[in-house]
Design a protein around this motif. Sequence first.
Motif, mmCIF file in Angstrom:
data_model
loop_
_atom_site.group_PDB
_atom_site.id
_atom_site.type_symbol
_atom_site.label_atom_id
_atom_site.label_comp_id
_atom_site.label_asym_id
_atom_site.label_seq_id
_atom_site.Cartn_x
_atom_site.Cartn_y
_atom_site.Cartn_z
ATOM 1 N N ASN A 165 1.887 10.640 -10.648
ATOM 2 C CA ASN A 165 2.573 10.348 -11.909
ATOM 3 C C ASN A 165 3.165 11.587 -12.585
ATOM 4 O O ASN A 165 3.511 11.537 -13.764
ATOM 5 N N ASN A 166 3.254 12.713 -11.860
ATOM 6 C CA ASN A 166 3.879 13.901 -12.445
ATOM 7 C C ASN A 166 5.392 13.755 -12.485
ATOM 8 O O ASN A 166 6.074 14.350 -13.307
ATOM 9 N N VAL A 167 5.916 12.988 -11.539
ATOM 10 C CA VAL A 167 7.359 12.716 -11.490
ATOM 11 C C VAL A 167 7.524 11.207 -11.472
ATOM 12 O O VAL A 167 6.855 10.523 -10.695
ATOM 13 N N ARG A 168 8.389 10.667 -12.334
ATOM 14 C CA ARG A 168 8.623 9.223 -12.316
ATOM 15 C C ARG A 168 9.715 8.898 -11.304
ATOM 16 O O ARG A 168 10.640 9.685 -11.109
ATOM 17 N N LEU A 169 9.593 7.752 -10.648
ATOM 18 C CA LEU A 169 10.695 7.295 -9.793
ATOM 19 C C LEU A 169 11.890 6.980 -10.691
ATOM 20 O O LEU A 169 11.734 6.695 -11.867
ATOM 21 N N ARG A 170 13.108 7.030 -10.103
ATOM 22 C CA ARG A 170 14.297 6.675 -10.897
ATOM 23 C C ARG A 170 14.877 5.364 -10.364
ATOM 24 O O ARG A 170 14.823 5.087 -9.164
ATOM 25 N N LEU A 216 13.059 4.031 -1.165
ATOM 26 C CA LEU A 216 12.032 4.657 -2.009
ATOM 27 C C LEU A 216 12.279 6.164 -2.119
ATOM 28 O O LEU A 216 12.076 6.768 -3.179
ATOM 29 N N ILE A 217 12.745 6.771 -1.025
ATOM 30 C CA ILE A 217 13.058 8.210 -1.039
ATOM 31 C C ILE A 217 14.223 8.464 -2.005
ATOM 32 O O ILE A 217 14.210 9.411 -2.786
ATOM 33 N N ASP A 218 15.212 7.555 -1.996
ATOM 34 C CA ASP A 218 16.330 7.664 -2.955
ATOM 35 C C ASP A 218 15.830 7.598 -4.392
ATOM 36 O O ASP A 218 16.447 8.157 -5.303
ATOM 37 N N MET A 219 14.724 6.877 -4.608
ATOM 38 C CA MET A 219 14.168 6.747 -5.965
ATOM 39 C C MET A 219 13.345 7.981 -6.350
ATOM 40 O O MET A 219 12.922 8.099 -7.497
ATOM 41 N N GLY A 220 13.088 8.861 -5.372
ATOM 42 C CA GLY A 220 12.334 10.083 -5.676
ATOM 43 C C GLY A 220 10.965 10.160 -5.037
ATOM 44 O O GLY A 220 10.202 11.092 -5.309
ATOM 45 N N ALA A 221 10.623 9.187 -4.181
ATOM 46 C CA ALA A 221 9.308 9.213 -3.515
ATOM 47 C C ALA A 221 9.269 10.312 -2.458
ATOM 48 O O ALA A 221 10.297 10.650 -1.866
ATOM 49 N N GLN A 222 8.074 10.860 -2.248
ATOM 50 C CA GLN A 222 7.867 11.876 -1.209
ATOM 51 C C GLN A 222 7.263 11.169 0.007
ATOM 52 O O GLN A 222 6.041 10.969 0.077
ATOM 53 N N ILE A 223 8.124 10.759 0.944
ATOM 54 C CA ILE A 223 7.655 10.024 2.126
ATOM 55 C C ILE A 223 8.302 10.635 3.364
ATOM 56 O O ILE A 223 9.505 10.908 3.371
ATOM 57 N N ILE A 224 7.496 10.844 4.394
ATOM 58 C CA ILE A 224 8.038 11.284 5.683
ATOM 59 C C ILE A 224 7.904 10.114 6.649
ATOM 60 O O ILE A 224 6.785 9.653 6.921
ATOM 61 N N ILE A 258 0.842 -1.206 0.000
ATOM 62 C CA ILE A 258 0.000 0.000 0.000
ATOM 63 C C ILE A 258 0.876 1.255 0.000
ATOM 64 O O ILE A 258 0.632 2.214 -0.735
ATOM 65 N N LEU A 259 1.929 1.225 0.814
ATOM 66 C CA LEU A 259 2.825 2.384 0.915
ATOM 67 C C LEU A 259 3.457 2.695 -0.450
ATOM 68 O O LEU A 259 3.465 3.843 -0.889
ATOM 69 N N VAL A 260 3.937 1.662 -1.138
ATOM 70 C CA VAL A 260 4.579 1.875 -2.437
ATOM 71 C C VAL A 260 3.581 2.374 -3.472
ATOM 72 O O VAL A 260 3.862 3.300 -4.236
ATOM 73 N N VAL A 261 2.388 1.784 -3.487
ATOM 74 C CA VAL A 261 1.385 2.160 -4.491
ATOM 75 C C VAL A 261 0.936 3.611 -4.287
ATOM 76 O O VAL A 261 0.666 4.334 -5.240
ATOM 77 N N ALA A 262 0.930 4.052 -3.023
ATOM 78 C CA ALA A 262 0.509 5.432 -2.724
ATOM 79 C C ALA A 262 1.485 6.467 -3.285
ATOM 80 O O ALA A 262 1.116 7.626 -3.495
ATOM 81 N N ILE A 263 2.723 6.048 -3.569
ATOM 82 C CA ILE A 263 3.744 6.990 -4.064
ATOM 83 C C ILE A 263 3.280 7.702 -5.339
ATOM 84 O O ILE A 263 3.501 8.889 -5.514
ATOM 85 N N GLN A 264 2.610 6.951 -6.247
ATOM 86 C CA GLN A 264 2.183 7.558 -7.516
ATOM 87 C C GLN A 264 0.695 7.903 -7.530
ATOM 88 O O GLN A 264 0.151 8.236 -8.572
ATOM 89 N N ALA A 265 0.037 7.842 -6.376
ATOM 90 C CA ALA A 265 -1.378 8.225 -6.320
ATOM 91 C C ALA A 265 -1.501 9.738 -6.271
ATOM 92 O O ALA A 265 -0.518 10.452 -6.075
ATOM 93 N N LYS A 266 -2.730 10.220 -6.461
ATOM 94 C CA LYS A 266 -3.005 11.643 -6.248
ATOM 95 C C LYS A 266 -3.563 11.759 -4.833
ATOM 96 O O LYS A 266 -4.542 11.068 -4.503
ATOM 97 N N GLY A 267 -2.932 12.579 -3.997
ATOM 98 C CA GLY A 267 -3.400 12.703 -2.611
ATOM 99 C C GLY A 267 -2.370 12.160 -1.635
ATOM 100 O O GLY A 267 -1.260 11.770 -2.018
#
Length: 441
Positions: free
Chosen positions: A376-381, A354-362, A326-335
């Motif tokens: 999906n505005n920014v793709r993970l790397r 995941l943060i190294d890949m570009g995810a916004q997670i606190i 769920i945490l990973v899937v939420a990375i590219q969700a809206k909200g």
Amino acid sequence: MSKNSFEIIGGTPLKGEITPQGAKNEALQIISAVLLTKEKVVINNVPDIKDVNKLIDLLSNLGVKVDRLGKDSYSFQAENINTEYFQTEEFKTKGGSLRGSIMIVGPLLARFGKASIPKPGGDKIGRRRLDTHFIGLEKLGAKFVYDAENHFFDIDASQLKGTYILMDEASVTGTANIVMAAVLAEGTTTIYNAACEPYLQQLCKMLNRMGAKISGIGSNLLTIEGVEELGGTEHRMLPDMIEIGSFIGLAAMTGSEITIKDVHFNELGIIPTVFSRLGIKFELRGDDIYIPAQESYEIETFIDGSILTVSDAPWPGFTPDLLSIILVVAIQAKGNVLIHQKMFESRLFFVDKLIDMGAQIILCDPHRATVIGLDNNVRLRGIEMSSPDIRAGVSLLIAALSAQGKSVIHNIEQIERGYQDIEERLRSLGANIRRVSSSDD
């Protein structure tokens, strides 16, 4: 560096059908239950994964006659058990490397009045107490002697008697172990705050077919009338709900059109609902889940507009094994969503990758993480990383398949403990994944 790694080129949508394997967590209980009878037990839909194969190997060493009838079918006959095997160095090594080895204690105590067990190993996801198993078995009359020098338990249970047990936590494996010990104990056992997962219901139904008298199946209050002996039976495992959830998440995160076959939808509980709260659309076609390709998915808020929280709880709550997904899937969700992992201390520590890949997670603390969806505005790397445990490993795999460029995941032995033929099955959907050994790296 691990012996094997996965190299993944991500960023392409997948398409096709995938069939979930038999349930890993059900398998460890069901296969241990064959020790309760000297008659033949046939088990179908057995997953071909390391943890299950190690347990089958352990039973074989104990003297169980094991025949492989097909790719996922086995027959077991525990007529001649060598209880002396417990004292061998081989057992201490093999039993200690497999957390599932704790599951053989209940049936062995019930049938032979004694057992031994090395302190089990398994996932590094925080403290996983075995007290629940031991306290329940002690209440039935078992006596534990711990040899601290050798990290070894010897257990005497020559007089198991039914009793009232209020479990301190609704542990699935703890409940299974106590149920298996109680079916052959003298008198009636009542277990309150019992786990009621579908896998445990499967075990109880199988034991009843073997001649046990268990009532209250599916509730948290089980009543077990002890019987003198059990007979043989045939049993089919449920599909693995964690795999089904993983594939739903994979489809959403990679914008793929995927059909998940033969899911036993009625046994999935709240799992489909939680994924739909993340905005993932799917439909049931017969007993298959069809997930259309979605360009974006939006996380619901609570009715008062506050941020959605997804947390784990004992069944019929949401399983902790799917929170990483769920945490990973939420990375590219809206909200946004708050993930609250209540049961284990270290399960969220993989978010740094995941943060190294570009995810916004606190990461708020060891139990909570807030995910700010990228829509999906920014793709993970793609990056190079290592898998800390089974479920985090698959979450990282999903992230890598959705990322731009190349990712390498090391320590994939952890993933393979829980998922069979994972790269072949993903490749059949069009995934660009290959296995590389250290010498190739």
